[in-house]
Design a protein around this motif. Structure first.
Motif, mmCIF file in Angstrom:
data_model
loop_
_atom_site.group_PDB
_atom_site.id
_atom_site.type_symbol
_atom_site.label_atom_id
_atom_site.label_comp_id
_atom_site.label_asym_id
_atom_site.label_seq_id
_atom_site.Cartn_x
_atom_site.Cartn_y
_atom_site.Cartn_z
ATOM 1 N N ILE A 134 14.110 -3.505 -22.930
ATOM 2 C CA ILE A 134 15.125 -2.685 -23.415
ATOM 3 C C ILE A 134 14.661 -1.411 -23.868
ATOM 4 C CG2 ILE A 134 17.001 -2.246 -25.074
ATOM 5 C CD1 ILE A 134 16.880 -5.431 -25.606
ATOM 6 N N ALA A 135 13.708 -1.332 -24.412
ATOM 7 C CA ALA A 135 13.113 0.048 -24.975
ATOM 8 C C ALA A 135 12.572 0.983 -23.532
ATOM 9 C CB ALA A 135 11.767 0.052 -25.831
ATOM 10 N N LEU A 136 12.037 0.339 -22.637
ATOM 11 C CA LEU A 136 11.700 1.153 -21.348
ATOM 12 C C LEU A 136 12.904 1.614 -20.558
ATOM 13 C CD1 LEU A 136 8.863 -0.958 -19.727
ATOM 14 C CD2 LEU A 136 8.811 1.383 -20.445
ATOM 15 N N GLU A 137 14.001 0.966 -20.836
ATOM 16 C CA GLU A 137 15.323 1.408 -20.006
ATOM 17 C C GLU A 137 16.074 2.318 -21.006
ATOM 18 O OE1 GLU A 137 16.507 0.612 -16.956
ATOM 19 O OE2 GLU A 137 14.882 -0.658 -16.506
ATOM 20 N N ALA A 138 16.038 2.243 -22.230
ATOM 21 C CA ALA A 138 16.381 3.238 -23.132
ATOM 22 C C ALA A 138 15.788 4.520 -22.850
ATOM 23 C CB ALA A 138 16.321 2.308 -24.417
ATOM 24 N N TYR A 139 14.532 4.380 -23.065
ATOM 25 C CA TYR A 139 13.909 5.594 -22.898
ATOM 26 C C TYR A 139 14.180 6.638 -21.498
ATOM 27 C CZ TYR A 139 10.374 9.257 -22.321
ATOM 28 O OH TYR A 139 10.064 10.650 -21.883
ATOM 29 N N ASN A 140 14.147 5.587 -20.437
ATOM 30 C CA ASN A 140 14.487 6.270 -19.154
ATOM 31 C C ASN A 140 16.025 6.935 -19.218
ATOM 32 O OD1 ASN A 140 11.989 5.551 -18.066
ATOM 33 N ND2 ASN A 140 12.936 3.443 -17.153
ATOM 34 N N TYR A 141 16.891 6.138 -19.846
ATOM 35 C CA TYR A 141 18.269 6.480 -19.890
ATOM 36 C C TYR A 141 18.159 8.109 -20.849
ATOM 37 C CZ TYR A 141 23.035 6.682 -21.665
ATOM 38 O OH TYR A 141 24.366 7.251 -22.085
ATOM 39 N N ALA A 142 17.626 7.980 -22.068
ATOM 40 C CA ALA A 142 17.700 8.988 -23.063
ATOM 41 C C ALA A 142 16.975 10.285 -22.309
ATOM 42 C CB ALA A 142 17.020 8.784 -24.202
ATOM 43 N N GLY A 143 15.956 9.929 -21.513
ATOM 44 C CA GLY A 143 15.205 11.065 -21.001
ATOM 45 C C GLY A 143 15.928 11.612 -19.831
ATOM 46 N N SER A 144 16.579 10.760 -19.160
ATOM 47 C CA SER A 144 17.453 11.353 -18.015
ATOM 48 C C SER A 144 18.668 12.429 -18.239
ATOM 49 C CB SER A 144 18.131 10.326 -17.056
ATOM 50 O OG SER A 144 18.978 9.499 -17.912
ATOM 51 N N ILE A 145 18.917 11.865 -19.649
ATOM 52 C CA ILE A 145 19.958 12.770 -20.011
ATOM 53 C C ILE A 145 19.636 14.395 -20.514
ATOM 54 C CG2 ILE A 145 21.549 13.259 -22.069
ATOM 55 C CD1 ILE A 145 22.398 10.016 -21.810
ATOM 56 N N VAL A 146 18.272 14.259 -21.114
ATOM 57 C CA VAL A 146 17.596 15.382 -21.490
ATOM 58 C C VAL A 146 17.181 16.211 -20.532
ATOM 59 C CG1 VAL A 146 15.847 16.181 -23.096
ATOM 60 C CG2 VAL A 146 17.286 14.634 -23.968
ATOM 61 N N ARG A 147 16.788 15.482 -19.562
ATOM 62 C CA ARG A 147 16.092 16.195 -18.414
ATOM 63 C C ARG A 147 17.141 16.912 -17.581
ATOM 64 N NH1 ARG A 147 13.214 12.405 -17.046
ATOM 65 N NH2 ARG A 147 14.332 11.243 -15.924
ATOM 66 N N SER A 148 18.318 16.371 -17.551
ATOM 67 C CA SER A 148 19.629 16.907 -16.923
ATOM 68 C C SER A 148 20.029 18.047 -17.564
ATOM 69 C CB SER A 148 20.568 15.896 -16.522
ATOM 70 O OG SER A 148 21.889 16.267 -16.174
ATOM 71 N N VAL A 149 20.081 18.184 -18.956
ATOM 72 C CA VAL A 149 20.651 19.329 -19.850
ATOM 73 C C VAL A 149 19.595 20.302 -19.734
ATOM 74 C CG1 VAL A 149 20.968 20.101 -22.332
ATOM 75 C CG2 VAL A 149 21.528 17.773 -21.524
ATOM 76 N N ILE A 150 18.345 20.039 -19.826
ATOM 77 C CA ILE A 150 17.409 20.967 -19.485
ATOM 78 C C ILE A 150 17.468 21.719 -17.854
ATOM 79 C CG2 ILE A 150 14.677 21.345 -19.490
ATOM 80 C CD1 ILE A 150 14.563 19.626 -21.807
ATOM 81 N N HIS A 151 17.538 21.018 -17.236
ATOM 82 C CA HIS A 151 17.104 21.370 -15.824
ATOM 83 C C HIS A 151 18.624 22.302 -15.600
ATOM 84 C CE1 HIS A 151 13.950 18.784 -13.696
ATOM 85 N NE2 HIS A 151 13.690 19.145 -14.957
ATOM 86 N N ASP A 152 19.633 21.900 -15.850
ATOM 87 C CA ASP A 152 20.952 22.773 -15.840
ATOM 88 C C ASP A 152 20.751 23.984 -16.552
ATOM 89 O OD1 ASP A 152 22.391 20.751 -14.530
ATOM 90 O OD2 ASP A 152 23.624 20.011 -15.896
ATOM 91 N N ALA A 153 20.002 24.022 -17.936
ATOM 92 C CA ALA A 153 19.806 25.310 -18.408
ATOM 93 C C ALA A 153 18.975 26.022 -17.880
ATOM 94 C CB ALA A 153 19.336 25.001 -19.734
ATOM 95 N N VAL A 154 17.726 25.425 -17.072
ATOM 96 C CA VAL A 154 16.758 26.230 -16.458
ATOM 97 C C VAL A 154 17.455 26.977 -15.266
ATOM 98 C CG1 VAL A 154 14.652 25.781 -14.864
ATOM 99 C CG2 VAL A 154 14.941 24.875 -17.327
ATOM 100 N N ASP A 155 18.218 26.194 -14.544
ATOM 101 C CA ASP A 155 18.793 26.765 -13.242
ATOM 102 C C ASP A 155 19.739 27.855 -13.156
ATOM 103 O OD1 ASP A 155 17.400 24.662 -11.846
ATOM 104 O OD2 ASP A 155 19.103 23.328 -11.667
ATOM 105 N N ARG A 156 20.344 27.878 -14.502
ATOM 106 C CA ARG A 156 21.146 29.117 -15.023
ATOM 107 C C ARG A 156 20.534 30.392 -14.965
ATOM 108 N NH1 ARG A 156 24.164 25.020 -17.928
ATOM 109 N NH2 ARG A 156 23.273 25.857 -19.975
#
Length: 198
Positions: free
Chosen positions: A54-76
């Motif tokens: 559960i922890a591994l999947e949960a980290y992947n989930y949280a990490g993907s959300i943060v990565r998406s937010v950061i990459h969107d901010a970077v791309d702007r």
């Protein structure tokens, strides 16, 4: 259309990700997961073999959300310097409005995992490597375009930017005041201007 079983699995992952990111893996119990999700222990184990899974999947989930937010901010952003600063600016209001509940998943996992959790530690190391690689690519582009000095140490700058971000997040979260991450944004901005050619 997503099947009910997949919906249930995603629900468990999403709620567990919030719990682990706020309380930590070791401090979070299966009972809390069942309470948060409304799913009994047997239902949890139908989808996951262990709390570690559960922890591994949960980290992947949280990490993907943060990565998406950061990459969107970077791309702007237009410049390499602003792209690097975007990493920190995502956490500018880390106390009240982090990109994911509880702060930075990479920081939280890295500070908690030790030799007793080699799988989680390895996942944190992969997250670290991926983040640094993205930063290094930005810096390399800045050198290539003539924005940054050609003799800039790419690895050292990426480490400095990530340390400024994670250190600012940690201190701000601990104190309950965004001033640390905001001071780091200002200090990094001044430093980046010093290594810029234009």
């Amino acid at each position: 259309m997503m099947q009910k079983g997949e919906n249930t699995r995603r629900h468990i992952i999403a709620r567990s990700a919030e719990l682990f990111n706020q309380k930590g893996y070791a401090s979070s119990s299966l009972s809390e997961i069942t309470e948060l999700t409304g799913i009994k222990k047997g239902g949890i184990y139908r989808h996951f073999a262990s709390k570690d899974e559960i922890a591994l999947e949960a980290y992947n989930y949280a990490g993907s959300i943060v990565r998406s937010v950061i990459h969107d901010a970077v791309d702007r952003q237009e410049t390499a310097a602003d792209k690097l600063l975007a990493y920190l600016r995502v956490y500018e209001d880390v106390v009240e409005a982090p990109p994911f509940t509880g702060g930075c998943p990479l920081l939280n996992l890295a500070t908690e995992c030790d030799d007793g959790h080699p799988v989680l530690r390895q996942r944190a190391q992969q997250g670290l490597e991926g983040t640094l690689d993205h930063m290094k690519a930005i810096i390399a582009e800045g050198i290539q375009s003539g924005e940054f000095k050609s003799d800039l140490d790419i690895e050292a700058l990426a480490t400095f930017v990530l340390s400024s971000m994670e250190g600012g997040v940690m201190l701000s979260k601990l104190e309950g005041n965004n001033r640390h991450i905001q001071m780091n944004i200002e200090s990094l901005s001044i430093y980046l201007k010093a290594v810029c050619l234009r």
